[in-house]
Design an enzyme around this catalytic site. Structure first.
Site, PDB file in Angstrom:
ATOM      1  N   HIS A  88     -29.652  -2.936  50.029  1.00 54.15           N
ATOM      2  CA  HIS A  88     -30.106  -3.881  50.909  1.00 54.15           C
ATOM      3  C   HIS A  88     -28.714  -4.516  51.759  1.00 54.15           C
ATOM      4  CE1 HIS A  88     -29.064  -6.741  47.607  1.00 54.15           C
ATOM      5  NE2 HIS A  88     -28.610  -7.536  48.595  1.00 54.15           N
TER       6      HIS A  88
ATOM      7  N   ASP B 274     -32.065  -0.154  44.416  1.00 55.90           N
ATOM      8  CA  ASP B 274     -31.306  -1.046  45.403  1.00 55.90           C
ATOM      9  C   ASP B 274     -29.936  -0.359  45.056  1.00 55.90           C
ATOM     10  OD1 ASP B 274     -30.922  -2.991  47.209  1.00 55.90           O
ATOM     11  OD2 ASP B 274     -30.590  -4.467  45.704  1.00 55.90           O
TER      12      ASP B 274
ATOM     13  N   SER C 260     -23.803  -9.369  46.649  1.00 56.50           N
ATOM     14  CA  SER C 260     -24.486  -8.158  46.531  1.00 56.50           C
ATOM     15  C   SER C 260     -23.496  -7.142  46.528  1.00 56.50           C
ATOM     16  CB  SER C 260     -25.523  -8.148  47.592  1.00 56.50           C
ATOM     17  OG  SER C 260     -26.581  -8.863  47.309  1.00 56.50           O
TER      18      SER C 260
END
Length: 451
Positions: free
Chosen positions: A152, A182, A264
């Protein structure tokens, strides 16, 4: 001798110091290189498939993910050092030492994205936005630096830039992505990097997420809020926490080490400074504090290995399956008493899917040996494959008793160019016509990707 087959007499990796000395002594000599390339060592232990390397501890240096850390010429990239546990040192000293050792392997990732919005009079307006995240250097191979991050962070990016520990940056491209997991791997050409930067960066040292214990020390490093790399400390709150996201369920490590927007793709480390997880989401709520999540490194290893092996597939060679369908997440599966995966709504007549025996009503749960959770994930897998490849597809099919039974089918993928170009009722496995009509009404918005 194969240019990647650089081992000492004990058939083990040499330290970076040994390599640099050898490079000095062999400078100016013409290297003889074999045609074959072996990118990975086999890891001793049953926990790792696909021949990945956990590394060898030698003189405080654990050579991490793979042989890719040993470049084929050019500047040798070191591997992050580990910290030995000592009762005489304080936790703050350990945190500082881990940070100092690991920071050279952590990068910031900046992506440029195109967004569209509707104007006052109904017209579409486009604008460019910027998103930030983190990444971890996992190896060097064929003149390219390999970096793992979250899908993402890079998904739909028009361009990517990677920032290194010395403040320098370089453009990057996507090597491979897996939206279900992911995870993504991006690469930077070492020719686009300064030699001084290559001397300051390092390949991360891998740990063993299966051996974690609840209450164990945890350290998170990442590009929080895009301000630059920051370090937070905490503990392992839970090892195998099932987290329901928008359209998939992931089994993650839970930690109270702060994971903030921009983290992230960053690193979750143990007290030694070994990579045990890849930070991905946090729980956002006024009533809850200290609930962040990371993908276990042992889960990520085979996926990362597969993404690294990805090669760009020419459009004329892209594969085609021939199904349309929708994602069945865990909430919908529970509601309708059916398996999670991709529900096949329709199968294109004469397609590879029909030839292999896939039927409408089947739920695809595995594709080419890997679990399928979403339609986008299935699309990603097919888009990275060439026509003519034979793959095993596991479907769950409802029998006359109303229960679902697993069935393994072999599909020989066709050419995307042979897929029907005009059909409102069907879509190929690599077209952009996938539908996911199910809208989950449960409260899942509290889980935020930490981009």
């Amino acid at each position: 001798m194969n240019e990647y087959n650089h081992t000492n007499q004990d058939d083990q990796w040499k330290t970076s110091e040994e390599w640099r000395e050898e490079e000095k002594s062999s400078s100016g000599k013409k290297k003889k290189g074999g045609k074959g390339r072996r990118y990975w060592l086999k890891l001793a232990g049953s926990a790792v498939a696909f021949g990945l390397v956990a590394g060898l501890v030698m003189q405080g240096v654990n050579y991490g993910f793979s042989k890719a850390g040993i470049g084929s010429g050019g500047t040798q990239i070191a591997t992050t050092k580990t910290v030995s546990s000592s009762g005489s040192s304080s936790s703050s000293d350990d945190l500082s030492a881990v940070s100092e050792n690991v920071m050279p392997s952590i990068v910031s990732i900046t992506g440029k994205f195109e967004t569209t919005s509707q104007g006052w009079f109904g017209q579409q307006q486009s604008s460019e936005t910027e998103g930030v995240g983190s990444g971890i250097i996992i190896g060097k191979e064929s003149g390219k630096l390999l970096i793992v991050t979250n899908n993402h962070v890079v998904e739909d990016a028009k361009s990517l830039s990677v920032g290194f520990v010395d403040g320098e940056s370089a453009s990057a491209t996507i090597r491979g992505t897996d939206s279900d997991a992911d995870l993504a791997v991006v690469e930077v050409k070492t020719s686009d990097m300064k030699s001084s930067t290559q001397k300051k960066i390092a390949v991360i040292t891998l740990g063993d997420s299966d051996s974690l214990k609840t209450g164990e020390r945890a350290i998170a490093i990442g590009n929080a809020l895009g301000y630059g790399q920051s370090v937070t400390g905490g503990y392992i709150s839970a090892k195998e926490r099932e987290v329901q996201l928008t359209d998939t369920t992931m089994t993650l490590i839970q930690t109270d080490a702060a994971i903030n927007p921009g983290n992230s793709g960053g690193a979750l480390l143990n007290s030694k400074g070994e990579l045990i997880g890849i930070n991905t989401v946090k729980y956002a709520s006024e009533d809850v504090e200290g609930m962040g999540y990371a993908i276990p490194i042992n889960t990520a290893k085979p996926i990362i290995n597969s993404l690294i092996k990805n090669e760009a597939v020419k459009e004329s060679e892209q594969a085609y399956l021939g199904v349309s369908g929708q994602t069945i997440d865990s909430s919908m599966a529970s509601q309708f008493d059916m398996p999670s995966g991709v529900y096949v709504q329709q199968v294109v007549k004469g397609s590879p899917a029909q030839t292999a025996g896939i039927s409408a009503g089947d739920v695809i749960v595995k594709f080419d040996g890997r679990t399928v959770s979403t339609m986008d994930g299935l699309k990603d897998r097919i888009s990275n494959m060439k026509a003519g490849k034979s793959v095993k597809v596991v479907v769950k099919r409802q029998n006359q008793m109303g229960t679902y039974v697993s069935k393994t089918l072999t599909v020989t993928l066709g050419k995307k160019s042979d897929a029907p170009s005009t059909s409102s009722n069907s879509s190929s496995g690599d077209s952009n016509n996938y539908s996911n009509n199910y809208s989950d009404q449960s409260d899942q918005s509290s889980y935020d990707f930490a981009q």
